[in-house]
Design a protein around this motif. Structure first.
Motif, mmCIF file in Angstrom:
data_model
loop_
_atom_site.group_PDB
_atom_site.id
_atom_site.type_symbol
_atom_site.label_atom_id
_atom_site.label_comp_id
_atom_site.label_asym_id
_atom_site.label_seq_id
_atom_site.Cartn_x
_atom_site.Cartn_y
_atom_site.Cartn_z
ATOM 1 N N LYS A 1 11.197 11.824 4.029
ATOM 2 C CA LYS A 1 10.200 11.042 3.314
ATOM 3 C C LYS A 1 9.098 11.950 2.787
ATOM 4 O O LYS A 1 8.502 12.721 3.527
ATOM 5 C CB LYS A 1 9.618 9.959 4.229
ATOM 6 N N ARG A 2 8.829 11.812 1.490
ATOM 7 C CA ARG A 2 7.817 12.650 0.844
ATOM 8 C C ARG A 2 6.828 11.826 0.025
ATOM 9 O O ARG A 2 6.138 12.346 -0.824
ATOM 10 C CB ARG A 2 8.492 13.674 -0.061
ATOM 11 N N GLY A 3 6.750 10.563 0.268
ATOM 12 C CA GLY A 3 5.848 9.716 -0.493
ATOM 13 C C GLY A 3 6.582 9.009 -1.615
ATOM 14 O O GLY A 3 7.711 9.353 -1.973
ATOM 15 N N GLY A 4 5.948 8.011 -2.182
ATOM 16 C CA GLY A 4 6.557 7.223 -3.243
ATOM 17 C C GLY A 4 5.722 5.990 -3.506
ATOM 18 O O GLY A 4 4.496 6.076 -3.631
ATOM 19 N N ALA A 5 6.358 4.846 -3.560
ATOM 20 C CA ALA A 5 5.653 3.581 -3.783
ATOM 21 C C ALA A 5 6.420 2.473 -3.070
ATOM 22 O O ALA A 5 7.650 2.508 -2.999
ATOM 23 C CB ALA A 5 5.523 3.272 -5.263
ATOM 24 N N THR A 6 5.679 1.509 -2.552
ATOM 25 C CA THR A 6 6.272 0.375 -1.841
ATOM 26 C C THR A 6 5.690 -0.905 -2.399
ATOM 27 O O THR A 6 4.470 -1.015 -2.582
ATOM 28 C CB THR A 6 5.993 0.453 -0.328
ATOM 29 N N ALA A 7 6.562 -1.873 -2.664
ATOM 30 C CA ALA A 7 6.125 -3.183 -3.156
ATOM 31 C C ALA A 7 5.947 -4.134 -1.980
ATOM 32 O O ALA A 7 6.821 -4.238 -1.120
ATOM 33 C CB ALA A 7 7.145 -3.740 -4.144
ATOM 34 N N PHE A 8 4.809 -4.803 -1.970
ATOM 35 C CA PHE A 8 4.492 -5.764 -0.917
ATOM 36 C C PHE A 8 4.332 -7.154 -1.526
ATOM 37 O O PHE A 8 3.897 -7.298 -2.667
ATOM 38 C CB PHE A 8 3.188 -5.384 -0.196
ATOM 39 N N ASP A 9 4.697 -8.159 -0.757
ATOM 40 C CA ASP A 9 4.416 -9.553 -1.096
ATOM 41 C C ASP A 9 3.589 -10.092 0.071
ATOM 42 O O ASP A 9 4.116 -10.700 0.993
ATOM 43 C CB ASP A 9 5.724 -10.332 -1.273
ATOM 44 N N HIS A 10 2.289 -9.821 0.016
ATOM 45 C CA HIS A 10 1.412 -9.961 1.170
ATOM 46 C C HIS A 10 0.744 -11.337 1.190
ATOM 47 O O HIS A 10 0.319 -11.844 0.145
ATOM 48 C CB HIS A 10 0.348 -8.865 1.140
ATOM 49 N N PRO A 11 0.620 -11.959 2.358
ATOM 50 C CA PRO A 11 0.046 -13.312 2.419
ATOM 51 C C PRO A 11 -1.430 -13.368 2.011
ATOM 52 O O PRO A 11 -1.903 -14.413 1.571
ATOM 53 C CB PRO A 11 0.217 -13.716 3.887
ATOM 54 N N GLN A 12 -2.170 -12.250 2.118
ATOM 55 C CA GLN A 12 -3.586 -12.252 1.756
ATOM 56 C C GLN A 12 -3.852 -11.702 0.353
ATOM 57 O O GLN A 12 -4.731 -12.192 -0.351
ATOM 58 C CB GLN A 12 -4.409 -11.446 2.766
ATOM 59 N N ILE A 13 -3.131 -10.683 -0.063
ATOM 60 C CA ILE A 13 -3.450 -10.027 -1.337
ATOM 61 C C ILE A 13 -2.366 -10.220 -2.390
ATOM 62 O O ILE A 13 -2.488 -9.703 -3.504
ATOM 63 C CB ILE A 13 -3.716 -8.524 -1.114
ATOM 64 N N GLY A 14 -1.309 -10.941 -2.072
ATOM 65 C CA GLY A 14 -0.279 -11.246 -3.055
ATOM 66 C C GLY A 14 0.680 -10.096 -3.310
ATOM 67 O O GLY A 14 0.846 -9.196 -2.491
ATOM 68 N N ARG A 15 1.293 -10.118 -4.481
ATOM 69 C CA ARG A 15 2.298 -9.119 -4.852
ATOM 70 C C ARG A 15 1.609 -7.866 -5.383
ATOM 71 O O ARG A 15 0.844 -7.933 -6.353
ATOM 72 C CB ARG A 15 3.244 -9.702 -5.907
ATOM 73 N N VAL A 16 1.851 -6.747 -4.759
ATOM 74 C CA VAL A 16 1.209 -5.501 -5.159
ATOM 75 C C VAL A 16 2.122 -4.337 -4.807
ATOM 76 O O VAL A 16 2.802 -4.357 -3.778
ATOM 77 C CB VAL A 16 -0.170 -5.344 -4.474
ATOM 78 N N LEU B 1 2.064 -0.335 -4.059
ATOM 79 C CA LEU B 1 1.099 0.684 -3.651
ATOM 80 C C LEU B 1 1.769 2.054 -3.546
ATOM 81 O O LEU B 1 2.769 2.204 -2.830
ATOM 82 C CB LEU B 1 0.486 0.321 -2.303
ATOM 83 N N PRO B 2 1.234 3.046 -4.264
ATOM 84 C CA PRO B 2 1.707 4.421 -4.049
ATOM 85 C C PRO B 2 1.340 4.874 -2.645
ATOM 86 O O PRO B 2 0.345 4.420 -2.076
ATOM 87 C CB PRO B 2 0.951 5.233 -5.111
ATOM 88 N N ASN B 3 2.155 5.764 -2.102
ATOM 89 C CA ASN B 3 1.834 6.313 -0.788
ATOM 90 C C ASN B 3 2.080 7.809 -0.762
ATOM 91 O O ASN B 3 2.878 8.343 -1.526
ATOM 92 C CB ASN B 3 2.615 5.610 0.325
ATOM 93 N N GLU B 4 1.341 8.465 0.096
ATOM 94 C CA GLU B 4 1.487 9.898 0.321
ATOM 95 C C GLU B 4 1.721 10.133 1.805
ATOM 96 O O GLU B 4 1.224 9.375 2.654
ATOM 97 C CB GLU B 4 0.231 10.661 -0.121
ATOM 98 N N TYR C 1 -1.532 4.749 2.034
ATOM 99 C CA TYR C 1 -1.370 3.955 0.817
ATOM 100 C C TYR C 1 -2.692 3.984 0.060
ATOM 101 O O TYR C 1 -3.768 3.852 0.667
ATOM 102 C CB TYR C 1 -0.993 2.510 1.155
ATOM 103 N N GLN C 2 -2.626 4.137 -1.264
ATOM 104 C CA GLN C 2 -3.851 4.263 -2.037
ATOM 105 C C GLN C 2 -3.662 3.700 -3.444
ATOM 106 O O GLN C 2 -2.537 3.406 -3.865
ATOM 107 C CB GLN C 2 -4.277 5.729 -2.122
ATOM 108 N N ALA C 3 -4.787 3.561 -4.137
ATOM 109 C CA ALA C 3 -4.767 3.085 -5.512
ATOM 110 C C ALA C 3 -6.018 3.599 -6.206
ATOM 111 O O ALA C 3 -7.076 3.779 -5.580
ATOM 112 C CB ALA C 3 -4.713 1.557 -5.565
ATOM 113 N N ALA C 4 -5.917 3.854 -7.495
ATOM 114 C CA ALA C 4 -7.052 4.380 -8.258
ATOM 115 C C ALA C 4 -8.124 3.311 -8.402
ATOM 116 O O ALA C 4 -7.816 2.138 -8.663
ATOM 117 C CB ALA C 4 -6.588 4.847 -9.626
#
Length: 280
Positions: A216-231, A233-236, A250-253
Motif C-alpha cells: 500500500k502506497r496511498g491512493g483514494a477511497t470512496a465512502f458512503d458515510h452516515p454523517q457526511i454522505g458520499r465522498v 478522500l485521497p490518502n497517504e 486521509y486529506q482534502a485540499a
C-alpha cells in the motif's frame, strides 16, 4: 512458496506469455510445469521439486527467472523472495524494526493533521492510535476495545463497513493482498488474524486463497458515510521505520467539498465526545 508458485502458474495462460495453446483441452487452467520451466530456463525436474516443496532454497537467479516468466509485478516478486527466505530459514530481507509504543511525536502529528482522519497502524493494521476524525470515519470502530481495533478486521467483521465503504469489494481485496504481503515478516500476527477472519467470513477465505499481494502506497477511497454522505478522500501512507508502524492519513485540499465534509466530520466527532463530569 510452493503454494504461491502453484497459484500464480494457474493464473497465467500460454497466450499471456506468447506460447501456443496446442491441440486438445487442458485439464487445468494456466501454464503447465514444463512450460514454466522452459520459460524460466530451469529443468522440469528442478522446478517440480520447488513446487512440491522438496527444494526449499532456490537461488535468487532462479527466483528472478520464475518471476519474469510468471509476469510478476515488483511487489509480487518481492513477496516471492520473502517467501523463499522463510522457506530456507533465513531472516526476511525487509525485516521491520521492532514495534514501539506510539510516542508523543506521532500523537502530536495525529492532532496536527486534523480535520484529516489519521491512524497509526502496525504491519497487520492494528490501530495503535487514531485522532477523533479517524474513529468517526469508520463508524463503530471505537465501539470495540482498543486491542481489537484493526482496519482489516473492521472491513470484514463490522456490519457498518459493508455500507461505509462505497466500493467494499475493492477495499476488501486490497486488505487481504496487504496481509499476504506482510505475512513473511509478521507470520504469527498474520496467522492469528487469518484464522479468525477465515472462520468468520468465507469471502475473506476465498480472497486469501488467491495469493494476491499489494504494497500500500496511498491512493483514494470512496465512502458512503452516515454523517457526511458520499465522498472520495485521497490518502497517504507514511512509514515510521524507527517504530515499525505506518501513518495512514486521509486529506482534502481546503476550499473543496471534500474538505468541507472533513470539517463536518470533525464537528460530528467532537460532538460525540461526552463532557467530563469530575464533580458537581
Amino acid at each position: 512458496m510452493a503454494e504461491y508458485l502453484r497459484v500464480r502458474r494457474g493464473r497465467i495462460g500460454p497466450a499471456d506469455v506468447g506460447l501456443p495453446t496446442g491441440p486438445g483441452i487442458r485439464r487445468a487452467p494456466g501454464l503447465r510445469r514444463e512450460e514454466l520451466a522452459a520459460l524460466a530456463g530451469v529443468s522440469v525436474d528442478y522446478y517440480t521439486r520447488i513446487e512440491q516443496g522438496r527444494e526449499t532454497a532456490p537461488s535468487d537467479a532462479v527466483l528472478d527467472a520464475l518471476a519474469r516468466a510468471l509476469r510478476l509485478t515488483d511487489d509480487e516478486h518481492a513477496h516471492l523472495l520473502a517467501l523463499a527466505d522463510r522457506a530456507a530459514g533465513r531472516s526476511p530481507r525487509r525485516r521491520p524494526a521492532a514495534p514501539r509504543p506510539v510516542g508523543p511525536g506521532l500523537r502530536l502529528l495525529l492532532e496536527s493533521v486534523r480535520p484529516g482522519p489519521a491512524y497509526v497502524l502496525n504491519e497487520t493494521n492494528d490501530v495503535l492510535a487514531a485522532n477523533p476524525e479517524g474513529l468517526a470515519l469508520m463508524p463503530g470502530l471505537d465501539d470495540w476495545p482498543p486491542g481489537r481495533r484493526n482496519t482489516i478486521r473492521y472491513t470484514f467483521l463490522h456490519p457498518a463497513a459493508r455500507t461505509v465503504f462505497a466500493d467494499w469489494q475493492r477495499v476488501a481485496r486490497n486488505c487481504v493482498a496487504h496481509l499476504r504481503t506482510v505475512e513473511p515478516s509478521a507470520p504469527e500476527a498474520t496467522a492469528a488474524l487469518v484464522a479468525e477472519l477465515s472462520a468468520a467470513d468465507e469471502r475473506f477465505a476465498a480472497l486469501w486463497d488467491r495469493h494476491e499481494v499489494l504494497v500500500k502506497r496511498g491512493g483514494a477511497t470512496a465512502f458512503d458515510h452516515p454523517q457526511i454522505g458520499r465522498v472520495t478522500l485521497p490518502n497517504e501512507i507514511l512509514t515510521t521505520p524507527d517504530h515499525g508502524s505506518r501513518l495512514l492519513l486521509y486529506q482534502a485540499a481546503p476550499g473543496t467539498p471534500e474538505h468541507d465534509a472533513l470539517v463536518l466530520l470533525s464537528m460530528t466527532a467532537e460532538g460525540a465526545v461526552a463532557p467530563r463530569t469530575d464533580g458537581p
